[in-house]
Design a protein around this motif. Sequence first.
Motif, PDB file in Angstrom:
ATOM      1  N   THR A 165      13.012   3.920  16.620  1.00  0.00           N
ATOM      2  CA  THR A 165      11.859   3.714  15.339  1.00  0.00           C
ATOM      3  C   THR A 165      12.429   5.022  14.338  1.00  0.00           C
ATOM      4  O   THR A 165      12.048   4.806  13.210  1.00  0.00           O
ATOM      5  CB  THR A 165      11.052   4.026  16.513  1.00  0.00           C
ATOM      6  N   GLU A 166      13.012   6.408  14.017  1.00  0.00           N
ATOM      7  CA  GLU A 166      12.972   6.989  13.469  1.00  0.00           C
ATOM      8  C   GLU A 166      14.161   6.644  12.504  1.00  0.00           C
ATOM      9  O   GLU A 166      13.030   6.749  11.351  1.00  0.00           O
ATOM     10  CB  GLU A 166      13.228   7.963  13.704  1.00  0.00           C
ATOM     11  N   ALA A 167      14.891   6.262  13.139  1.00  0.00           N
ATOM     12  CA  ALA A 167      16.356   5.721  11.945  1.00  0.00           C
ATOM     13  C   ALA A 167      15.639   4.664  11.481  1.00  0.00           C
ATOM     14  O   ALA A 167      16.128   4.415   9.871  1.00  0.00           O
ATOM     15  CB  ALA A 167      17.147   5.900  13.080  1.00  0.00           C
ATOM     16  N   ALA A 168      15.094   3.728  11.920  1.00  0.00           N
ATOM     17  CA  ALA A 168      14.196   2.650  11.152  1.00  0.00           C
ATOM     18  C   ALA A 168      13.723   2.773  10.499  1.00  0.00           C
ATOM     19  O   ALA A 168      13.747   2.320   8.703  1.00  0.00           O
ATOM     20  CB  ALA A 168      14.050   1.195  12.135  1.00  0.00           C
ATOM     21  N   GLU A 220      14.985   4.446   7.330  1.00  0.00           N
ATOM     22  CA  GLU A 220      16.050   4.086   6.560  1.00  0.00           C
ATOM     23  C   GLU A 220      17.465   4.551   7.012  1.00  0.00           C
ATOM     24  O   GLU A 220      18.352   4.337   5.319  1.00  0.00           O
ATOM     25  CB  GLU A 220      15.636   3.225   5.496  1.00  0.00           C
ATOM     26  N   LEU A 221      18.034   5.021   7.756  1.00  0.00           N
ATOM     27  CA  LEU A 221      19.129   5.954   8.262  1.00  0.00           C
ATOM     28  C   LEU A 221      19.459   5.674   9.130  1.00  0.00           C
ATOM     29  O   LEU A 221      19.317   5.001  10.416  1.00  0.00           O
ATOM     30  CB  LEU A 221      19.035   7.060   8.542  1.00  0.00           C
TER      31      LEU A 221
END
Length: 63
Positions: A33-36, A39-40
């Motif tokens: 979720t954090e990456a999404a 956007e990483l």
Amino acid sequence: MMLYPPMADLTEKVGSRYQLVNLVARRARELSTEAAEKELPLEKKPVSIAIDEVYTGKLTIAK
């Protein structure tokens, strides 16, 4: 096929396989979720990252 880190070592750190699966799944969802949101791209799969965190002691169950 040899798994790394060994399941026995991971289970000792957490207490049981059930707790290990729940802890890793929850952390993997957080990482994904954090990456999404940011956007990483992730270098490794979220589950692999979570397992590494358990093995190194960065991720534990609060008692």
